[in-house]
Design an enzyme around this catalytic site. Structure first.
Site, PDB file in Angstrom:
ATOM      1  N   HIS A  14       0.874  -1.611   0.417  1.00 14.35           N
ATOM      2  CA  HIS A  14       0.003   0.367   0.297  1.00 14.35           C
ATOM      3  C   HIS A  14       1.347   1.072   0.234  1.00 14.35           C
ATOM      4  O   HIS A  14       1.936   1.241   1.248  1.00 14.35           O
ATOM      5  CB  HIS A  14      -1.415  -0.038   1.371  1.00 14.35           C
ATOM      6  N   GLU A 195      -8.218 -12.188   6.038  1.00 11.36           N
ATOM      7  CA  GLU A 195      -7.221 -11.916   6.860  1.00 11.36           C
ATOM      8  C   GLU A 195      -8.617 -11.637   7.856  1.00 11.36           C
ATOM      9  O   GLU A 195      -7.620 -12.514   8.839  1.00 11.36           O
ATOM     10  CB  GLU A 195      -6.747 -10.877   5.602  1.00 11.36           C
TER      11      GLU A 195
HETATM   12  N1  ADE Z   1      -4.903  -1.848   3.440  1.00  9.38           N
HETATM   13  C1  ADE Z   1      -4.095  -1.006   4.473  1.00  9.38           C
HETATM   14  N2  ADE Z   1      -3.488  -2.373   4.706  1.00  9.38           N
HETATM   15  C2  ADE Z   1      -4.234  -2.726   4.661  1.00  9.38           C
HETATM   16  C3  ADE Z   1      -4.265  -4.968   5.228  1.00  9.38           C
HETATM   17  N3  ADE Z   1      -3.446  -6.023   5.577  1.00  9.38           N
HETATM   18  N4  ADE Z   1      -5.624  -5.079   5.161  1.00  9.38           N
HETATM   19  C4  ADE Z   1      -6.590  -4.365   4.860  1.00  9.38           C
HETATM   20  N5  ADE Z   1      -6.738  -3.297   4.050  1.00  9.38           N
HETATM   21  C5  ADE Z   1      -5.301  -2.083   4.361  1.00  9.38           C
HETATM   22 ZN    ZN Z   2      -3.273  -5.195   2.879  1.00  8.29          ZN
END
Ligand code: ADE
Ligand code: ZN
Length: 329
Positions: A14, A195
């Protein structure tokens, strides 16, 4: 042994999440912005859990208000990636933060980011491609506007579309319009899933959004049938073990499923996600894979090859980077 000199391919980074805290602190100071609560005493980013991380991320990002700021950010991020041996990287870009999803403003931000990426390529040999990501907790309407920004700027630099943010917010099907628009424009697709939600969330994401890659995807390990499906369909996982361990998805590296997924025949790649937030680098990820699972040069070559073959780039770039990887082996 440090893997700093090993060439690396990163698919999940990101852009704002890679901002050196020093850069954000300096910019805030230049503008007289008070970023109370964003930094710990040692100057690193401070947050309690994933949801607080998202808030701190947005607060830190609020100091970036112009294309020039994003040019400076991109320069800093790519210089650090190149220093870690990264030869190719894909960065998640957010029209939400770059001009509030206005297509005209977004084009100016993207132009600035691209100029910085081209300068980094000339200087350090690192190649970058951009993936526009909508932010799930901002909702489906904003996601459509984000997809429109992506569709209007898709090309040899902006090559993908995805979704990040709070995975527990809404359902995958809420975002099918945005993904359909991006797919029809010719963008390649990835989606954060697996996640914070388990196998059901991953299945819904695959069925509704039809991405060819998953951001994380690691919680597929909780359902052997889903692991088989992901392997059979050749879905590529952008695994970020350091991120998962720091955020508490897994208690430690030993219990992270990256090795099990790989052994099950899943196409696994490894990235940092938001390196300064998670106190990691691509070098550290490689070092930890070697220390925890005994990965050796041949494993890292295989990992890099898988990533480069799954990269959202043109075939000339892919061939050139694969050649570098083979030469270094
Ligand atoms: N935005 C930045 N890092 C993230 C992550 N690990 N999961 C979801 N959105 C994100
Ligand atoms: Zn991410």
């Amino acid at each position: 042994m440090s893997h700093r000199a090993t060439p690396k391919v990163e698919l999940h980074l990101h852009l704002e999440g890679a901002a050196p805290p020093r850069l954000i602190a300096d910019m805030a100071k230049e503008r007289g912005i008070n970023l109370n609560g964003v930094f710990a005493e040692d100057g690193s980013y401070a947050y309690r859990d994933f949801w607080h991380f998202l808030e701190v991320y947005e607060a830190a990002t609020s100091v970036l208000t112009s294309p020039e700021d994003y040019q400076r950010l991109t320069r800093a991020v790519l210089a650090e990636s190149a220093a870690q041996g990264v030869i190719y990287t894909e960065a998640f870009l957010s029209p939400d933060f770059c001009g509030g999803r206005d297509v005209g403003a977004w084009k100016e931000y993207l132009h600035a980011i691209r100029e910085a990426a081209e300068a980094a390529e000339r200087q350090d040999g690192i190649t970058m491609r951009g993936i526009v990501t909508c932010i799930r907790h901002f909702g489906p309407d904003k996601a459509r506007e984000t997809a429109r920004c992506a569709a209007e700027t898709m090309g040899d630099f902006l090559t993908g579309f995805g979704i990040a943010g709070d995975e527990k917010s809404g359902q995958a099907r809420d975002f099918d319009y945005a993904f359909d628009m991006a797919r029809e424009a010719g963008l390649r697709l990835t989606a954060h899933a697996g996640e914070w939600r388990g196998p059901k969330g991953i299945v819904a994401t695959l069925d509704h959004l039809k991405p060819e890659r998953l951001g994380h995807g690691v919680r597929a390990i909780e359902d052997p049938e889903l692991v088989d499906r992901i392997a059979a369909e050749g879905i590529v996982l952008e695994v970020c073990p350091g991120s998962n361990v720091t955020l508490g998805v897994y208690p430690d590296w030993q219990r992270h499923p990256v090795q099990l997924l790989r052994e099950a025949g899943v196409k696994v790649t490894v990235s940092t996600d938001d390196p300064p937030f998670f106190h990691t680098t691509m070098t550290r990820e490689f070092d930890m894979l070697a220390d925890t699972f005994g990965w050796e040069d041949a494993d890292f070559l295989d990992l890099n090859r898988t990533a480069m073959n799954a990269a959202f780039c043109d075939e000339t770039t892919r061939a050139a980077k694969l050649k570098i990887l083979e030469g270094a082996a």
